[in-house]
Design a protein around this motif. Structure first.
Motif, PDB file in Angstrom:
ATOM      1  N   ASN A  15       0.831  -1.214   0.000  1.00  0.00           N
ATOM      2  CA  ASN A  15       0.000   0.000   0.000  1.00  0.00           C
ATOM      3  C   ASN A  15       0.866   1.265   0.000  1.00  0.00           C
ATOM      4  O   ASN A  15       0.443   2.301  -0.496  1.00  0.00           O
ATOM      5  CB  ASN A  15      -0.902   0.002   1.232  1.00  0.00           C
ATOM      6  N   GLY A  16       2.086   1.163   0.546  1.00  0.00           N
ATOM      7  CA  GLY A  16       2.999   2.313   0.552  1.00  0.00           C
ATOM      8  C   GLY A  16       3.452   2.659  -0.859  1.00  0.00           C
ATOM      9  O   GLY A  16       3.408   3.824  -1.264  1.00  0.00           O
ATOM     10  N   HIS A  17       3.858   1.641  -1.625  1.00  0.00           N
ATOM     11  CA  HIS A  17       4.242   1.872  -3.031  1.00  0.00           C
ATOM     12  C   HIS A  17       3.070   2.494  -3.804  1.00  0.00           C
ATOM     13  O   HIS A  17       3.267   3.406  -4.605  1.00  0.00           O
ATOM     14  CB  HIS A  17       4.603   0.551  -3.725  1.00  0.00           C
ATOM     15  N   LEU A  18       1.873   1.942  -3.576  1.00  0.00           N
ATOM     16  CA  LEU A  18       0.705   2.436  -4.321  1.00  0.00           C
ATOM     17  C   LEU A  18       0.434   3.892  -3.993  1.00  0.00           C
ATOM     18  O   LEU A  18       0.154   4.703  -4.882  1.00  0.00           O
ATOM     19  CB  LEU A  18      -0.538   1.621  -3.962  1.00  0.00           C
ATOM     20  N   ASP A  19       0.520   4.222  -2.715  1.00  0.00           N
ATOM     21  CA  ASP A  19       0.272   5.588  -2.275  1.00  0.00           C
ATOM     22  C   ASP A  19       1.219   6.559  -2.997  1.00  0.00           C
ATOM     23  O   ASP A  19       0.786   7.581  -3.540  1.00  0.00           O
ATOM     24  CB  ASP A  19       0.497   5.626  -0.751  1.00  0.00           C
ATOM     25  N   VAL A  20       2.497   6.198  -3.044  1.00  0.00           N
ATOM     26  CA  VAL A  20       3.498   7.050  -3.695  1.00  0.00           C
ATOM     27  C   VAL A  20       3.201   7.166  -5.197  1.00  0.00           C
ATOM     28  O   VAL A  20       3.234   8.257  -5.785  1.00  0.00           O
ATOM     29  CB  VAL A  20       4.914   6.456  -3.446  1.00  0.00           C
ATOM     30  N   THR A  21       2.879   6.030  -5.834  1.00  0.00           N
ATOM     31  CA  THR A  21       2.632   6.018  -7.285  1.00  0.00           C
ATOM     32  C   THR A  21       1.430   6.900  -7.647  1.00  0.00           C
ATOM     33  O   THR A  21       1.481   7.688  -8.595  1.00  0.00           O
ATOM     34  CB  THR A  21       2.336   4.573  -7.762  1.00  0.00           C
ATOM     35  N   ILE A  22       0.367   6.756  -6.873  1.00  0.00           N
ATOM     36  CA  ILE A  22      -0.862   7.491  -7.193  1.00  0.00           C
ATOM     37  C   ILE A  22      -0.667   8.990  -6.964  1.00  0.00           C
ATOM     38  O   ILE A  22      -1.113   9.819  -7.767  1.00  0.00           O
ATOM     39  CB  ILE A  22      -2.045   6.905  -6.396  1.00  0.00           C
ATOM     40  N   ARG A  23       0.048   9.343  -5.882  1.00  0.00           N
ATOM     41  CA  ARG A  23       0.340  10.768  -5.663  1.00  0.00           C
ATOM     42  C   ARG A  23       1.101  11.343  -6.861  1.00  0.00           C
ATOM     43  O   ARG A  23       0.794  12.429  -7.349  1.00  0.00           O
ATOM     44  CB  ARG A  23       1.172  10.964  -4.397  1.00  0.00           C
ATOM     45  N   ALA A  24       2.089  10.598  -7.360  1.00  0.00           N
ATOM     46  CA  ALA A  24       2.882  11.093  -8.499  1.00  0.00           C
ATOM     47  C   ALA A  24       2.026  11.187  -9.759  1.00  0.00           C
ATOM     48  O   ALA A  24       2.232  12.073 -10.593  1.00  0.00           O
ATOM     49  CB  ALA A  24       4.080  10.185  -8.733  1.00  0.00           C
ATOM     50  N   SER A  25       1.047  10.282  -9.890  1.00  0.00           N
ATOM     51  CA  SER A  25       0.211  10.277 -11.110  1.00  0.00           C
ATOM     52  C   SER A  25      -0.669  11.526 -11.193  1.00  0.00           C
ATOM     53  O   SER A  25      -1.179  11.860 -12.260  1.00  0.00           O
ATOM     54  CB  SER A  25      -0.640   9.005 -11.187  1.00  0.00           C
ATOM     55  N   LYS A  56      -2.421  -5.465 -12.158  1.00  0.00           N
ATOM     56  CA  LYS A  56      -3.740  -5.731 -11.584  1.00  0.00           C
ATOM     57  C   LYS A  56      -4.161  -4.599 -10.642  1.00  0.00           C
ATOM     58  O   LYS A  56      -5.258  -4.068 -10.745  1.00  0.00           O
ATOM     59  CB  LYS A  56      -3.659  -7.044 -10.790  1.00  0.00           C
ATOM     60  N   VAL A  57      -3.254  -4.217  -9.744  1.00  0.00           N
ATOM     61  CA  VAL A  57      -3.647  -3.236  -8.732  1.00  0.00           C
ATOM     62  C   VAL A  57      -3.645  -1.803  -9.272  1.00  0.00           C
ATOM     63  O   VAL A  57      -4.209  -0.919  -8.647  1.00  0.00           O
ATOM     64  CB  VAL A  57      -2.786  -3.340  -7.447  1.00  0.00           C
ATOM     65  N   LEU A  58      -3.027  -1.591 -10.439  1.00  0.00           N
ATOM     66  CA  LEU A  58      -2.970  -0.231 -10.992  1.00  0.00           C
ATOM     67  C   LEU A  58      -3.855  -0.076 -12.225  1.00  0.00           C
ATOM     68  O   LEU A  58      -3.767   0.928 -12.927  1.00  0.00           O
ATOM     69  CB  LEU A  58      -1.515   0.120 -11.340  1.00  0.00           C
ATOM     70  N   LYS A  59      -4.715  -1.056 -12.477  1.00  0.00           N
ATOM     71  CA  LYS A  59      -5.462  -1.070 -13.752  1.00  0.00           C
ATOM     72  C   LYS A  59      -6.415   0.119 -13.911  1.00  0.00           C
ATOM     73  O   LYS A  59      -6.752   0.491 -15.024  1.00  0.00           O
ATOM     74  CB  LYS A  59      -6.202  -2.405 -13.941  1.00  0.00           C
ATOM     75  N   ASN A  60      -6.814   0.730 -12.805  1.00  0.00           N
ATOM     76  CA  ASN A  60      -7.763   1.850 -12.917  1.00  0.00           C
ATOM     77  C   ASN A  60      -7.096   3.208 -13.109  1.00  0.00           C
ATOM     78  O   ASN A  60      -7.777   4.233 -13.075  1.00  0.00           O
ATOM     79  CB  ASN A  60      -8.664   1.892 -11.679  1.00  0.00           C
ATOM     80  N   TYR A  61      -5.787   3.218 -13.307  1.00  0.00           N
ATOM     81  CA  TYR A  61      -5.067   4.487 -13.447  1.00  0.00           C
ATOM     82  C   TYR A  61      -4.468   4.560 -14.848  1.00  0.00           C
ATOM     83  O   TYR A  61      -3.404   3.989 -15.109  1.00  0.00           O
ATOM     84  CB  TYR A  61      -3.984   4.609 -12.374  1.00  0.00           C
ATOM     85  N   PRO A  62      -5.153   5.259 -15.765  1.00  0.00           N
ATOM     86  CA  PRO A  62      -4.725   5.228 -17.165  1.00  0.00           C
ATOM     87  C   PRO A  62      -3.344   5.821 -17.412  1.00  0.00           C
ATOM     88  O   PRO A  62      -2.709   5.480 -18.409  1.00  0.00           O
ATOM     89  CB  PRO A  62      -5.814   6.031 -17.894  1.00  0.00           C
ATOM     90  N   ASN A  63      -2.859   6.689 -16.535  1.00  0.00           N
ATOM     91  CA  ASN A  63      -1.527   7.264 -16.818  1.00  0.00           C
ATOM     92  C   ASN A  63      -0.403   6.571 -16.040  1.00  0.00           C
ATOM     93  O   ASN A  63       0.692   7.091 -15.936  1.00  0.00           O
ATOM     94  CB  ASN A  63      -1.501   8.788 -16.601  1.00  0.00           C
ATOM     95  N   ILE A  64      -0.711   5.372 -15.502  1.00  0.00           N
ATOM     96  CA  ILE A  64       0.349   4.595 -14.835  1.00  0.00           C
ATOM     97  C   ILE A  64       0.610   3.319 -15.637  1.00  0.00           C
ATOM     98  O   ILE A  64      -0.316   2.569 -15.941  1.00  0.00           O
ATOM     99  CB  ILE A  64      -0.042   4.230 -13.386  1.00  0.00           C
ATOM    100  N   GLU A  65       1.882   3.115 -16.003  1.00  0.00           N
ATOM    101  CA  GLU A  65       2.278   1.915 -16.760  1.00  0.00           C
ATOM    102  C   GLU A  65       3.218   1.061 -15.925  1.00  0.00           C
ATOM    103  O   GLU A  65       3.894   1.588 -15.039  1.00  0.00           O
ATOM    104  CB  GLU A  65       3.064   2.322 -18.008  1.00  0.00           C
ATOM    105  N   VAL A  66       3.280  -0.212 -16.261  1.00  0.00           N
ATOM    106  CA  VAL A  66       4.181  -1.124 -15.551  1.00  0.00           C
ATOM    107  C   VAL A  66       5.195  -1.672 -16.551  1.00  0.00           C
ATOM    108  O   VAL A  66       4.835  -2.032 -17.673  1.00  0.00           O
ATOM    109  CB  VAL A  66       3.373  -2.271 -14.902  1.00  0.00           C
ATOM    110  N   ALA A  67       6.461  -1.707 -16.139  1.00  0.00           N
ATOM    111  CA  ALA A  67       7.515  -2.204 -17.025  1.00  0.00           C
ATOM    112  C   ALA A  67       8.597  -2.854 -16.168  1.00  0.00           C
ATOM    113  O   ALA A  67       8.443  -2.951 -14.948  1.00  0.00           O
ATOM    114  CB  ALA A  67       8.113  -1.027 -17.812  1.00  0.00           C
TER     115      ALA A  67
END
Ligand code: ADP
Length: 162
Positions: A15-25, A56-67
């Motif tokens: 949840n910590g990684h997600l929090d940081v990612t979403i704030r940046a998005s 899976k956990v970031l699928k609802n954020y169109p400007n976040i990609e996974v690589a």
């Protein structure tokens, strides 16, 4: 189009990684969450598994990609056309390592800026390492990771693969 690259092990994503990612998005046009391919001896999830779980956990954020990326972060920035590196700062204990890495990356590529985001205090004590330890000892990690991740960890445990 401004892209920021968030590198890490994400083994597993918390949840910590997600929090940081979403704030940046909310600030950048595009966030690339990049799983670092390194030689960790005993990962909980393989690189493809980690990428699948992140998607899976970031699928609802169109400007976040996974690589994923190999080698130097300073080079990965160019690969993903990113203008900065994103890192999370939980506490002073993170600072020394992050500070060294940010300055070293700038030595390797003078355009490599690192931006830090502080997570919500609710997640400032969460780390992938502790999640692994709790899971290995049969504890419940569902308060610290998204439901899909807790499920994947339970499955690994049931299969005896932790
Ligand atoms: P690494 O293998 O580099 O330690 P991690 O996957 O553990 O990679 O973490 C990647 C980044 O996310 C690091 O900047 C780390 O400080 C940050 N991070 C990890 N857990 C949290 C958390 N709970 N809150 C905020 N940032 C975090």
């Amino acid at each position: 189009m401004r892209t920021i690259l968030y590198p890490g092990s994400f083994d597993p994503v918390t949840n910590g990684h997600l929090d940081v990612t979403i704030r940046a998005s909310h600030i950048f046009d595009r966030v690339v969450v990049a799983v670092a391919v390194n030689s960790e001896k005993k990962p909980m999830f393989s690189i493809p598994e980690r990428m699948e779980l992140l998607r899976k956990v970031l699928k609802n954020y169109p400007n976040i990609e996974v690589a994923s990326f190999h080698g130097l972060l300073a080079n990965a920035l160019k690969e993903f056309d990113a203008c900065a590196v994103l890192r999370g700062l939980r506490a002073v204990s993170d600072f020394e390592y992050e500070f060294q890495m940010a300055l070293m990356n700038r030595q390797l590529n003078e355009e490599c800026e690192t931006l830090f985001v502080m997570p919500s205090p609710d997640y400032s004590f969460v780390s992938s390492r502790l999640i692994k330890e709790i899971a290995l000892n049969g504890g419940d990690v569902s308060a610290f990771v998204p439901p899909d991740i807790a499920r994947a960890i339970r499955k690994k445990a049931e299969e005896g693969n932790l």
